[in-house]
Design an enzyme around this catalytic site. Structure first.
Site, mmCIF file in Angstrom:
data_model
loop_
_atom_site.group_PDB
_atom_site.id
_atom_site.type_symbol
_atom_site.label_atom_id
_atom_site.label_comp_id
_atom_site.label_asym_id
_atom_site.label_seq_id
_atom_site.Cartn_x
_atom_site.Cartn_y
_atom_site.Cartn_z
ATOM 1 N N ARG B 88 0.833 -1.218 0.000
ATOM 2 C CA ARG B 88 0.000 0.000 0.000
ATOM 3 C C ARG B 88 0.864 1.264 0.000
ATOM 4 O O ARG B 88 0.503 2.275 -0.595
ATOM 5 C CB ARG B 88 -0.958 0.008 1.196
ATOM 6 C CG ARG B 88 -2.040 -1.066 1.195
ATOM 7 C CD ARG B 88 -2.888 -1.091 -0.043
ATOM 8 N NE ARG B 88 -3.895 -2.145 -0.019
ATOM 9 C CZ ARG B 88 -3.682 -3.414 -0.402
ATOM 10 N NH1 ARG B 88 -2.503 -3.811 -0.830
ATOM 11 N NH2 ARG B 88 -4.671 -4.293 -0.366
ATOM 12 N N GLU B 91 2.150 1.743 -3.410
ATOM 13 C CA GLU B 91 1.062 2.276 -4.239
ATOM 14 C C GLU B 91 0.881 3.771 -4.009
ATOM 15 O O GLU B 91 0.659 4.530 -4.954
ATOM 16 C CB GLU B 91 -0.220 1.524 -3.887
ATOM 17 C CG GLU B 91 -1.432 1.953 -4.699
ATOM 18 C CD GLU B 91 -2.655 1.125 -4.310
ATOM 19 O OE1 GLU B 91 -2.588 -0.121 -4.401
ATOM 20 O OE2 GLU B 91 -3.670 1.719 -3.907
ATOM 21 N N SER B 114 14.973 14.776 3.066
ATOM 22 C CA SER B 114 15.996 13.798 3.436
ATOM 23 C C SER B 114 15.370 12.530 4.009
ATOM 24 O O SER B 114 14.410 12.591 4.788
ATOM 25 C CB SER B 114 16.944 14.398 4.476
ATOM 26 O OG SER B 114 17.949 13.457 4.812
#
Lengths: 147, 147, 147, 147, 147, 147, 147, 147, 147, 147
Positions: B88, B91, B114
């Site tokens: 997830r 995604e 960073s």
């Protein structure tokens, strides 16, 4: 009209009109994060939202239509992103992925954090040693159903 | 002793002793997020931290040594993760990546967030419609240097 | 106008006007390394720099605009470069990568050499047995933050 | 005995004996960069060098033998490195690769920088804003032969 | 004008004028192997060579210019070639690669056969059982430098 | 006994007995190129050859058996080789592949150079500017059959 | 004119003229299998064959020329075919590959079935339980040469 | 016991007992093609077949059990086979795939040749110019269902 | 006319005419699932069906022709889909694949569920806790043939 | 104890005790689909379920422990499955994926079918023309949240 072409027209129009993503978002009463994702070709606008954006940016009617079709999602040109800013997020998943998994499972049990019932908030955090990017990810926990 | 073996020993010992990641983290006075990442083989402990963890979990001396060597980082077995919880996040980068990029650049200019001068906080957010996972990512903005 | 098109126009204009990258760099007061990267579509110019370059090379206004947008970085057509000159650098990472990692960690502890707060210098080193390419990479060390 | 096993024994012995790569390098009168690469399984030692290293680190005879065989080179477990420190170098090639190519060709014509007739030097550069890593790559220019 | 377009124009012109690669090579006084590689977009011509070829094949001026720019090398559309003739060479490397490595190292020590200071010669060898292709690869041995 | 294990035993035995590939090849009356390929696990020995090699190197009986089974060929651990010596050959195919194809087709018509009815010869060519590796590839031309 | 364009023109012309592949093949006196492969861009026609096909299908002169150039072979858009009909053949190789290898080696010794000195025949086999596709592959056995 | 281990035991036992695949197949009254595939770990034996094979080859009881479990099919170590014999079949699909598709569709309409209701027959065809391998693939045509 | 262009025209025409997939399906008397797949470029229409669709949507004659040619199937732009809706199905195969295999084999023996003699039905299932998607996959079981 | 080892022990024990997946499922009062997935290493058992399964199959205590830890999910050895039964489902996604997407979006709007709040039911459907596999997928529709 392909959604990628719509995105290109929007980015060019936004530049010409010197608008910020947050300015555009305000016009449809939604967050800058969701609105940017929608205009980047990842979310679906309803008729009213599309018309408003269309007027604001001077989009052709087919572009306004296209914004209302659910897009084939995925905004990156390669499986592992080459852009340094986006890659850092991929790296975070690679380095921290198993830790995030362990901590969420310890707290919630087996399941996932939804990427659909989800919101995101990006803010600048001022810091004397250099300002910071603060991103809040907020997704519903979905437990695995047993049956 | 390979770091992956150390991780396996730690996970088994933690299970047997019924410890939570947060319990372990408290012993070395650091966050549960950093500590979990370290014990998952992604961060480096100093001598004192490694000894404390070693006693707490009953680790063999070579494991205590190994925790002090900087690991070859990357905790996932494939470039695109197959585990649904971890996927997830992949995604989210795929869908939101170009939007995050656009919003950070609009706010900060060219540069990155960073992933090194970085912290993460994972919390449960109670919600009557189903509790939510709230993850705060906090990284220093690093502007591209011109020279 | 896509950034890759801007790059193509720039390369053609530079050829026609018989300019060297160092000549162009001087006009904006920056190094030839950073300037080349910017004109190759990897860095972002400010308005003044873009206008200067635009005049020098006779670029169309949309190209001048495009140079001021942060690009999606990554200049290579494949994950493993096929061009022999560029591949040699990939090979160096493959052969020397774990050694560079070991030596930097021994000297600095856990962390990375920044690729953002970074500069590069490329010089010819004359040598009776055949001239040499000397490349100096200079990046800030960023220690992993504990929290 | 596989070269990877030899590397593992060397890394463990070095740790136990609290030696630095530079200390080991001095014993065979070579740079810390080449020596580390050799002991990481990427270069070939001659008999005398291997014996010296073997005594210093207490290696078994088969390991001393193995150090004298030309290894199958390549020290990374995946085509695109997951370790953040090593990835930054991959990123530099991706972002700067076409610029390095353009600048070397402008200076030298068609050819490459050798990765074989090559040396590398890694140094700490102190800096009040945070110390820096300075890496000098030095390779012979090899022009493409016409025939 | 992209180098691939130049290649396409050259192949078409050669076909129309019924020229052989060897005929073209003679005009610039070089081997058919190097010349073909150059016109296939892999080598760089000097001004005189490019002009000669341009006249011979009736190329437009931009094509003549393009032939003088060092190309991004690599002439195959995929990492593992699908064309049977070209695949056979890939197969030879796969089957014989470790043997070639063993034999060269036994003869020369650690190092490589240069692919830059290199020439190739392709000949027909008549044979009553069926003619044969004879390819001679000739590259300078480059020993790994110790430092 | 896996063929890769047989190869490992052979390489170790050869090292211990200070034999050269050419010495071993002479014992079975074949070229050093074919013999090395066979012992590297890519070709099949007949009973007599296997027994001879077995005695010479002191191989266990199962290894002698295994040398007589046709192996699953392919000696490289990855599709694109990471070892610099072997990669140079891959690079040659990438840079010269389409040229070799063009020249063979011009000479012979549609078909391929066989990688089966094939021999290879590797020699040192002395040269005052540095010795060279000379490799002769010799394969039967196989025309595409029409039917 | 790219060979893929020629293929597209041929497929369209064949459709319009209601020709079967076998009809076209008869005109040049060859099998439907070879002819289809040639017109699909995988084989090379001689002048007479190309002219005959050109007239039959009304091809433009450049297409007739292009049919006489040896093509870069490989007719599939991805390494693992997505089309179910073609994938079934890939699956057969995956499931039966090692068995085919074992049976051919047992019968013939080390070597291969040529894919060049090769013919194929595709027929319908009527069957009361459902007609069947019968494909005969016929290739010369090529033994590995020892030398 | 993993199926791959069973395969290894079978191959070793067959070698020791000097049996041919066809000999083994006769014992269970099936073709050499199906039997080899089954013993190579791709098909499932029933109890009687497995017991017969077990006695014939002297397999341990767990191996006899394992032969009766439906295996996870796929016998090749990589997506694109490196073994030259097996690769030739992959090449045939790559070169002829679209032609086979065109010819089957022309004859049968939309659908596929089954790889399940399928048989294969491999024979030697004697030929004065060199013997040939003849492989007959025979699969039921399955039309796409409309609904 | 490429099938992907036909799909684009169909999707645009459907949008303009405010038709639902089920409306279009009714016109040719087939299910919405099969019809959508056909118009998405994955199935083949007969002449009558194509003409009916052509009239309904106002397609040009070449598009009507193209709908009657068997397409090269596969509707996704990458091997692992990036679109979240489609990825969930890929994930289901990854998580449940071995379980589906175990249960089908236990019930039916060795074989597969046909993807050709196959139908699919997609329905909304109302549910007070949130409506559900119900998808019925129905394929003929095909046993592996023994021979 | 790795979860894959637990799976191997379970599969062996089940075979020896001649149990069906449905028999095991009944003991813990859940469906055969969920139970198989859990024992295949994809779902998490609670203490009581794990103990019941442990007794039934005679598992060692560490295996009973391991069944209660959330596993790293994903049961397939490669991104594109080679097993024919499992591949057919991958093929269905490839062929029907865009159609399923179009039909779900038309019915429900933008969102996905959950693969977490999900159940599956696999049944045999008797059919005179050959029995069929019927699989019902049932997942909650999750609409994309706007914010």
């Amino acid at each position: 009209m392909q959604r990628t072409e719509v995105t290109a027209i929007i980015v060019a129009a936004k530049l010409k009109k010197c608008l910020k993503w947050a300015d555009i978002a305000k016009k449809i009463g939604l967050s800058k994060e969701w609105t940017t994702a929608a205009l980047m070709g990842q979310m679906t606008l309803d008729k009213k939202q599309a018309t408003t954006i269309g007027k604001l940016l001077g989009l052709p009617p087919e572009a306004v239509d296209a914004l209302q079709i659910v897009p084939y999602k995925g905004s990156l040109p390669s499986a592992i992103p080459t852009d340094p800013l986006i890659y850092r997020f991929y790296e975070l998943i690679n380095v921290y992925g198993t830790s995030i998994k362990a901590l969420i499972h310890e707290e919630f049990g087996d399941g996932i954090m939804s990427a659909i019932d989800f919101s995101m908030d990006i803010q600048r955090e001022t810091d004397p040693k250099g300002d910071r990017v603060k991103i809040v990810l907020n997704g519903k926990f979905l437990p695995y159903k047993t049956y």
